[in-house]
Design a protein around this motif. Structure first.
Motif, PDB file in Angstrom:
ATOM      1  N   VAL A 166       1.268  -0.840   0.111  1.00 50.37           N
ATOM      2  CA  VAL A 166       0.151   0.149  -0.202  1.00 50.37           C
ATOM      3  C   VAL A 166       0.832   0.848  -0.164  1.00 50.37           C
ATOM      4  O   VAL A 166       0.825   2.340  -0.627  1.00 50.37           O
ATOM      5  CB  VAL A 166      -1.053  -0.015   1.585  1.00 50.37           C
ATOM      6  CG1 VAL A 166      -1.700   0.875   0.889  1.00 50.37           C
ATOM      7  CG2 VAL A 166      -1.951  -1.012   2.004  1.00 50.37           C
ATOM      8  N   TYR A 196       4.076   5.563  -2.722  1.00 46.46           N
ATOM      9  CA  TYR A 196       2.298   5.043  -2.618  1.00 46.46           C
ATOM     10  C   TYR A 196       2.397   4.190  -3.746  1.00 46.46           C
ATOM     11  O   TYR A 196       2.314   4.183  -5.004  1.00 46.46           O
ATOM     12  CB  TYR A 196       1.802   5.841  -2.896  1.00 46.46           C
ATOM     13  CG  TYR A 196       1.706   7.221  -1.410  1.00 46.46           C
ATOM     14  CD1 TYR A 196       2.489   7.586  -1.363  1.00 46.46           C
ATOM     15  CD2 TYR A 196       1.080   7.134  -0.481  1.00 46.46           C
ATOM     16  CE1 TYR A 196       2.667   8.828  -0.711  1.00 46.46           C
ATOM     17  CE2 TYR A 196       0.327   7.664   1.440  1.00 46.46           C
ATOM     18  CZ  TYR A 196       1.277   8.484   0.527  1.00 46.46           C
ATOM     19  OH  TYR A 196       1.381   9.362   1.922  1.00 46.46           O
ATOM     20  N   SER A 205      -3.108   2.517  -6.614  1.00 42.10           N
ATOM     21  CA  SER A 205      -4.297   2.486  -6.149  1.00 42.10           C
ATOM     22  C   SER A 205      -4.962   3.573  -5.307  1.00 42.10           C
ATOM     23  O   SER A 205      -6.796   3.859  -4.529  1.00 42.10           O
ATOM     24  CB  SER A 205      -4.832   0.949  -5.715  1.00 42.10           C
ATOM     25  OG  SER A 205      -3.978   0.821  -4.856  1.00 42.10           O
ATOM     26  N   VAL A 206      -4.363   3.599  -4.302  1.00 44.92           N
ATOM     27  CA  VAL A 206      -3.950   4.828  -3.200  1.00 44.92           C
ATOM     28  C   VAL A 206      -3.653   6.090  -3.448  1.00 44.92           C
ATOM     29  O   VAL A 206      -3.659   6.908  -2.114  1.00 44.92           O
ATOM     30  CB  VAL A 206      -3.568   4.306  -1.988  1.00 44.92           C
ATOM     31  CG1 VAL A 206      -4.033   2.347  -1.493  1.00 44.92           C
ATOM     32  CG2 VAL A 206      -1.815   3.866  -2.069  1.00 44.92           C
ATOM     33  N   ARG A 231      -5.276   9.286  -2.767  1.00 41.43           N
ATOM     34  CA  ARG A 231      -6.108   9.132  -1.712  1.00 41.43           C
ATOM     35  C   ARG A 231      -5.771   8.522  -0.308  1.00 41.43           C
ATOM     36  O   ARG A 231      -6.393   9.150   1.336  1.00 41.43           O
ATOM     37  CB  ARG A 231      -6.927   8.515  -1.792  1.00 41.43           C
ATOM     38  CG  ARG A 231      -7.835   8.347  -3.205  1.00 41.43           C
ATOM     39  CD  ARG A 231      -9.026   7.208  -3.543  1.00 41.43           C
ATOM     40  NE  ARG A 231      -8.223   5.970  -3.527  1.00 41.43           N
ATOM     41  CZ  ARG A 231      -8.431   4.797  -2.796  1.00 41.43           C
ATOM     42  NH1 ARG A 231      -9.949   4.751  -1.679  1.00 41.43           N
ATOM     43  NH2 ARG A 231      -7.773   3.502  -2.770  1.00 41.43           N
ATOM     44  N   PHE A 232      -4.094   8.183   0.611  1.00 43.51           N
ATOM     45  CA  PHE A 232      -3.877   7.723   1.494  1.00 43.51           C
ATOM     46  C   PHE A 232      -2.822   8.789   1.632  1.00 43.51           C
ATOM     47  O   PHE A 232      -1.770   8.994   0.645  1.00 43.51           O
ATOM     48  CB  PHE A 232      -3.789   6.298   1.293  1.00 43.51           C
ATOM     49  CG  PHE A 232      -4.708   5.225   1.258  1.00 43.51           C
ATOM     50  CD1 PHE A 232      -6.256   5.713   1.453  1.00 43.51           C
ATOM     51  CD2 PHE A 232      -4.339   3.981   1.755  1.00 43.51           C
ATOM     52  CE1 PHE A 232      -7.342   4.746   1.069  1.00 43.51           C
ATOM     53  CE2 PHE A 232      -4.862   3.156   1.286  1.00 43.51           C
ATOM     54  CZ  PHE A 232      -6.851   3.054   1.635  1.00 43.51           C
ATOM     55  N   MET A 281      -6.793   7.261   5.307  1.00 41.81           N
ATOM     56  CA  MET A 281      -7.285   6.937   4.150  1.00 41.81           C
ATOM     57  C   MET A 281      -8.454   7.779   3.841  1.00 41.81           C
ATOM     58  O   MET A 281      -8.917   8.027   5.251  1.00 41.81           O
ATOM     59  CB  MET A 281      -7.544   5.058   4.882  1.00 41.81           C
ATOM     60  CG  MET A 281      -5.931   4.878   4.807  1.00 41.81           C
ATOM     61  SD  MET A 281      -6.866   2.956   5.033  1.00 41.81           S
ATOM     62  CE  MET A 281      -7.865   2.589   7.192  1.00 41.81           C
ATOM     63  N   LEU A 337     -12.256   6.573   1.373  1.00 41.19           N
ATOM     64  CA  LEU A 337     -12.192   5.574   0.485  1.00 41.19           C
ATOM     65  C   LEU A 337     -12.956   4.466  -0.323  1.00 41.19           C
ATOM     66  O   LEU A 337     -14.005   5.179  -0.505  1.00 41.19           O
ATOM     67  CB  LEU A 337     -12.864   4.805   2.163  1.00 41.19           C
ATOM     68  CG  LEU A 337     -11.035   4.666   3.490  1.00 41.19           C
ATOM     69  CD1 LEU A 337     -11.434   4.806   4.264  1.00 41.19           C
ATOM     70  CD2 LEU A 337     -10.454   4.092   2.779  1.00 41.19           C
ATOM     71  N   ASP A 343     -11.626  -0.902  -1.103  1.00 48.15           N
ATOM     72  CA  ASP A 343      -9.871  -0.981   0.256  1.00 48.15           C
ATOM     73  C   ASP A 343     -10.173  -1.512   1.278  1.00 48.15           C
ATOM     74  O   ASP A 343      -9.544  -1.623   2.038  1.00 48.15           O
ATOM     75  CB  ASP A 343     -10.613   0.728   0.372  1.00 48.15           C
ATOM     76  CG  ASP A 343      -9.176   1.493  -0.580  1.00 48.15           C
ATOM     77  OD1 ASP A 343     -10.207   2.914  -0.531  1.00 48.15           O
ATOM     78  OD2 ASP A 343      -8.726   0.951  -1.593  1.00 48.15           O
ATOM     79  N   TYR A 363      -5.464  -4.202   6.888  1.00 41.91           N
ATOM     80  CA  TYR A 363      -4.063  -3.723   6.932  1.00 41.91           C
ATOM     81  C   TYR A 363      -2.974  -4.292   7.337  1.00 41.91           C
ATOM     82  O   TYR A 363      -3.274  -4.450   8.670  1.00 41.91           O
ATOM     83  CB  TYR A 363      -4.391  -2.727   7.369  1.00 41.91           C
ATOM     84  CG  TYR A 363      -5.588  -2.141   5.848  1.00 41.91           C
ATOM     85  CD1 TYR A 363      -6.659  -2.263   5.555  1.00 41.91           C
ATOM     86  CD2 TYR A 363      -5.080  -1.004   4.766  1.00 41.91           C
ATOM     87  CE1 TYR A 363      -7.240  -1.974   4.154  1.00 41.91           C
ATOM     88  CE2 TYR A 363      -5.112  -0.978   3.776  1.00 41.91           C
ATOM     89  CZ  TYR A 363      -6.323  -1.132   3.461  1.00 41.91           C
ATOM     90  OH  TYR A 363      -6.717  -0.815   2.240  1.00 41.91           O
TER      91      TYR A 363
END
Length: 122
Positions: A48, A60, A63-64, A67-68, A83, A86, A90, A94
């Protein structure tokens, strides 16, 4: 010996936010990178994000990205995963991990947390 303790996670609606924390204890000088991986049911564990504790360099997964956000408190050997926005995809367990260098391969990380469930409802 390094131990990792995660907190946070839970159930949230799509578009919502969650924050995960991972506190490391033990021989912190033996690692310089902390990362988050996730594993959805029936899927392989995937990278992630990761951050170096001394320099704060981050990486990163596409995919994230955007956003993260990963951050760290080097003095406390703690990393955070904010996060936002979402999505149902997702949803996963984790895991926090510690290793010597910033890398995406999970087998390079030698300490793992117990995992925390994140569920995003549509």
């Amino acid at each position: 010996q390094v131990q990792l303790v995660e907190s946070g996670g839970g159930l949230v609606q799509a578009g919502g936010s969650l924050r995960l924390s991972c506190a490391a204890s033990g021989r912190s000088f033996s690692f310089n990178c902390m990362a988050w991986f996730r594993q959805a049911p029936g899927k392989d564990r995937e990278f992630v994000t990761a951050i170096t504790l001394r320099g704060g360099t981050t990486d990163y997964a596409d995919s994230v990205k955007g956003r993260f956000t990963i951050s760290r408190n080097a003095a406390k050997n703690t990393v955070y995963l904010q996060m936002d926005s979402l999505k149902p995809e997702d949803t996963a367990v984790y895991y926090c991990a510690a290793g010597p260098v910033l890398i995406r391969q999970s087998n390079m990380y030698y300490r793992w947390g117990q995992g925390t469930q994140v569920t995003v409802s549509s």
